[in-house]
Design a protein around this motif. Structure first.
Motif, PDB file in Angstrom:
ATOM      1  N   VAL A   7       0.735  -1.394   0.015  1.00 62.96           N
ATOM      2  CA  VAL A   7      -0.084   0.329   0.088  1.00 62.96           C
ATOM      3  C   VAL A   7       0.770   1.359  -0.116  1.00 62.96           C
ATOM      4  O   VAL A   7       1.866   1.368   0.842  1.00 62.96           O
ATOM      5  N   THR A   8       0.619   2.213  -0.997  1.00 58.87           N
ATOM      6  CA  THR A   8       1.603   3.141  -1.191  1.00 58.87           C
ATOM      7  C   THR A   8       0.816   4.641  -1.025  1.00 58.87           C
ATOM      8  O   THR A   8      -0.284   4.986  -2.152  1.00 58.87           O
ATOM      9  N   ASP A   9       0.912   5.388  -0.248  1.00 56.74           N
ATOM     10  CA  ASP A   9       0.476   6.991  -0.019  1.00 56.74           C
ATOM     11  C   ASP A   9      -1.240   6.726  -0.343  1.00 56.74           C
ATOM     12  O   ASP A   9      -1.632   7.554  -1.087  1.00 56.74           O
ATOM     13  N   LEU A  10      -1.879   6.016   0.282  1.00 54.03           N
ATOM     14  CA  LEU A  10      -3.398   5.588  -0.017  1.00 54.03           C
ATOM     15  C   LEU A  10      -4.072   6.966   0.714  1.00 54.03           C
ATOM     16  O   LEU A  10      -3.611   7.133   1.928  1.00 54.03           O
ATOM     17  N   SER A  11      -4.795   7.741   0.135  1.00 54.36           N
ATOM     18  CA  SER A  11      -5.449   8.758   0.592  1.00 54.36           C
ATOM     19  C   SER A  11      -6.888   8.650   0.247  1.00 54.36           C
ATOM     20  O   SER A  11      -7.441   8.282  -0.925  1.00 54.36           O
ATOM     21  N   LYS A  12      -8.091   9.078   1.213  1.00 57.19           N
ATOM     22  CA  LYS A  12      -9.340   9.290   0.691  1.00 57.19           C
ATOM     23  C   LYS A  12      -9.903  10.455   1.633  1.00 57.19           C
ATOM     24  O   LYS A  12     -10.036  10.210   2.698  1.00 57.19           O
ATOM     25  N   SER A  20       0.876   4.055   4.051  1.00 53.43           N
ATOM     26  CA  SER A  20       1.820   3.367   3.368  1.00 53.43           C
ATOM     27  C   SER A  20       2.243   2.074   4.298  1.00 53.43           C
ATOM     28  O   SER A  20       2.698   2.312   5.394  1.00 53.43           O
ATOM     29  N   PHE A  21       2.190   0.848   3.730  1.00 49.77           N
ATOM     30  CA  PHE A  21       2.752  -0.315   4.640  1.00 49.77           C
ATOM     31  C   PHE A  21       2.702  -1.446   3.658  1.00 49.77           C
ATOM     32  O   PHE A  21       2.125  -1.590   2.677  1.00 49.77           O
ATOM     33  N   THR A  22       3.555  -2.662   4.253  1.00 52.83           N
ATOM     34  CA  THR A  22       3.227  -3.760   3.115  1.00 52.83           C
ATOM     35  C   THR A  22       2.873  -5.008   4.213  1.00 52.83           C
ATOM     36  O   THR A  22       3.052  -4.897   5.480  1.00 52.83           O
ATOM     37  N   VAL A  23       2.630  -6.054   3.408  1.00 51.44           N
ATOM     38  CA  VAL A  23       2.420  -7.238   4.232  1.00 51.44           C
ATOM     39  C   VAL A  23       3.200  -8.222   3.624  1.00 51.44           C
ATOM     40  O   VAL A  23       2.941  -8.570   2.263  1.00 51.44           O
ATOM     41  N   ALA A 192       0.646  -9.809  16.533  1.00 52.05           N
ATOM     42  CA  ALA A 192       1.323  -9.069  15.394  1.00 52.05           C
ATOM     43  C   ALA A 192       2.725  -9.438  15.329  1.00 52.05           C
ATOM     44  O   ALA A 192       3.419  -9.325  16.386  1.00 52.05           O
ATOM     45  N   ASP A 193       3.007  -9.574  13.972  1.00 49.86           N
ATOM     46  CA  ASP A 193       4.366  -9.503  13.628  1.00 49.86           C
ATOM     47  C   ASP A 193       5.080  -8.031  13.517  1.00 49.86           C
ATOM     48  O   ASP A 193       6.115  -7.693  13.912  1.00 49.86           O
ATOM     49  N   ARG A 194       3.922  -7.391  12.876  1.00 49.00           N
ATOM     50  CA  ARG A 194       4.263  -5.766  12.676  1.00 49.00           C
ATOM     51  C   ARG A 194       2.902  -5.266  12.776  1.00 49.00           C
ATOM     52  O   ARG A 194       1.794  -5.769  12.509  1.00 49.00           O
ATOM     53  N   VAL A 195       3.146  -3.978  13.429  1.00 47.41           N
ATOM     54  CA  VAL A 195       1.959  -3.294  13.838  1.00 47.41           C
ATOM     55  C   VAL A 195       2.020  -1.882  13.172  1.00 47.41           C
ATOM     56  O   VAL A 195       3.110  -1.345  12.985  1.00 47.41           O
ATOM     57  N   VAL A 196       0.881  -1.387  12.356  1.00 50.14           N
ATOM     58  CA  VAL A 196       0.786  -0.062  11.977  1.00 50.14           C
ATOM     59  C   VAL A 196      -0.343   0.852  12.799  1.00 50.14           C
ATOM     60  O   VAL A 196      -1.351   0.318  12.836  1.00 50.14           O
ATOM     61  N   VAL A 203      -0.401   7.183   9.291  1.00 50.83           N
ATOM     62  CA  VAL A 203       0.208   6.327  10.145  1.00 50.83           C
ATOM     63  C   VAL A 203       1.136   7.060  11.226  1.00 50.83           C
ATOM     64  O   VAL A 203       2.043   7.981  10.687  1.00 50.83           O
ATOM     65  N   LEU A 204       0.971   6.827  12.560  1.00 45.79           N
ATOM     66  CA  LEU A 204       1.682   7.253  13.310  1.00 45.79           C
ATOM     67  C   LEU A 204       3.038   6.623  13.695  1.00 45.79           C
ATOM     68  O   LEU A 204       4.067   7.215  13.530  1.00 45.79           O
ATOM     69  N   ALA A 205       3.145   5.312  13.377  1.00 47.23           N
ATOM     70  CA  ALA A 205       4.362   4.578  13.533  1.00 47.23           C
ATOM     71  C   ALA A 205       4.220   3.193  12.904  1.00 47.23           C
ATOM     72  O   ALA A 205       3.055   2.684  12.915  1.00 47.23           O
ATOM     73  N   GLU A 206       5.242   2.484  12.512  1.00 45.71           N
ATOM     74  CA  GLU A 206       5.095   0.939  12.011  1.00 45.71           C
ATOM     75  C   GLU A 206       6.189   0.412  12.661  1.00 45.71           C
ATOM     76  O   GLU A 206       7.557   0.694  12.410  1.00 45.71           O
ATOM     77  N   GLY A 207       6.176  -0.918  12.839  1.00 44.57           N
ATOM     78  CA  GLY A 207       6.953  -1.750  13.159  1.00 44.57           C
ATOM     79  C   GLY A 207       6.810  -2.973  14.153  1.00 44.57           C
ATOM     80  O   GLY A 207       5.449  -3.042  14.253  1.00 44.57           O
ATOM     81  N   SER A 208       7.242  -3.703  14.520  1.00 46.77           N
ATOM     82  CA  SER A 208       7.269  -4.954  15.513  1.00 46.77           C
ATOM     83  C   SER A 208       6.713  -4.356  16.752  1.00 46.77           C
ATOM     84  O   SER A 208       7.157  -3.147  17.183  1.00 46.77           O
TER      85      SER A 208
END
Length: 297
Positions: A7-12, A20-23, A192-196, A203-208
């Protein structure tokens, strides 16, 4: 390796802003935030139920644009889905399996979701937790590689929550990747393995979970009732919320703060604990959103 979901720069509108994030294969990614943070809008955009204003989405290496069908191998379960009241669970599982050309759910998932007793029952006779488990089962009937779930445990009793959590772990190992939205930060820390972390559509932060908690540094936490006047203890960060005030600092600094608070609290026993993912969210958010986050405890 190409992510299962990118997901890249998704806005609505005012709901999502440059998310933005990945799985990756073999992981559970939990998108977490209080109600109103944009989780459901995000999932609806990914599922094709809503059209984003900007940004890109790739699933299983394929670009998915507005109005495009989801690639084969992607399964979605949104929170407001339902079935005709008179359909039996066995009938609908059989129907979906035929549509997908599969043999249905593996016995392990049937057991984890506790579906065997529900097979002869009609959909209208199911509880909310049972309905949620059936809808998740239907999403999995096609043996997908990527599973998208919107709030699968929201509002459920502990028994149903636990079964769905166990099933999510099975999906990570047997299906490929899972993206799930949650309100409960403690639940995300377990799963979670990773959290968004989402806040107000960003997105405030992303990581494990462990990495996000480490952003706080070597601190401990002391929680006190919101009606107590804490003041400004030395070397302690104070974050006031609706029902509680949280103090963050080293153990010696918090022990010193307890001594200052003791005359105000009578015989209360204070407890200093290590930080959690919820503490990381509260600290990173800066602006309090207490009511929603207190419910996640």
């Amino acid at each position: 390796m190409t992510p299962l979901l990118d997901v890249t720069d998704l806005s609505k509108g005012q709901v999502l802003e440059e998310v933005s994030f990945t799985v990756e294969r073999g992981e559970i990614v939990c998108v977490v935030g209080p109600p109103g943070s944009g989780k459901t809008a995000l999932m609806e955009c990914l599922a094709g139920a809503a059209e984003p204003d900007a940004g890109g989405v790739e699933m299983l290496g394929r670009t998915v644009g507005p109005g495009d069908p989801l690639p084969p191998g992607v399964a979605v379960s949104l929170g407001d889905e339902s079935l005709p009241d008179r359909m039996k669970v066995a009938e609908v599982l059989s129907l979906f399996s035929r549509l997908y050309g599969t043999r249905g759910l593996p016995p392990r998932l049937l057991d984890l979701l506790d579906l065997e007793p529900l097979l002869p029952r009609r959909f209208k006779a199911l509880t909310d937790g049972q309905r949620r488990r059936v809808m998740i089962a239907l999403a999995l009937a096609g043996n997908p590689e990527l599973v998208l779930l919107d709030g699968p445990t929201t509002g459920l009793k502990p028994g149903s929550r636990q079964r769905i959590e166990q099933a999510l772990g099975e999906l990570r190992d047997g299906y490929g990747g899972v993206c799930v939205t949650l309100d409960d930060l403690a639940q995300a820390e377990r799963l979670a393995d990773r959290v968004v972390l989402l806040r107000r559509g960003r997105v405030l932060a992303e990581g494990s979970p462990s990495r996000l908690i480490r952003l706080l540094g070597s601190v401990f936490v002391l929680r006190v009732p919101s009606h107590m006047k804490v003041g400004r203890p030395r070397e302690v960060r104070v974050l006031p919320y609706a029902s509680s005030t949280y103090l963050y600092g080293s153990r010696p600094a918090l022990e010193a703060a307890i001594q200052e608070l003791a005359p105000l609290s009578g015989d209360r026993i204070w407890s200093i604990r290590p930080p959690t993912l919820r503490d990381a969210y509260l600290t990173l958010a800066a602006v309090p959103e207490p009511a929603a986050l207190e419910r996640g405890r």
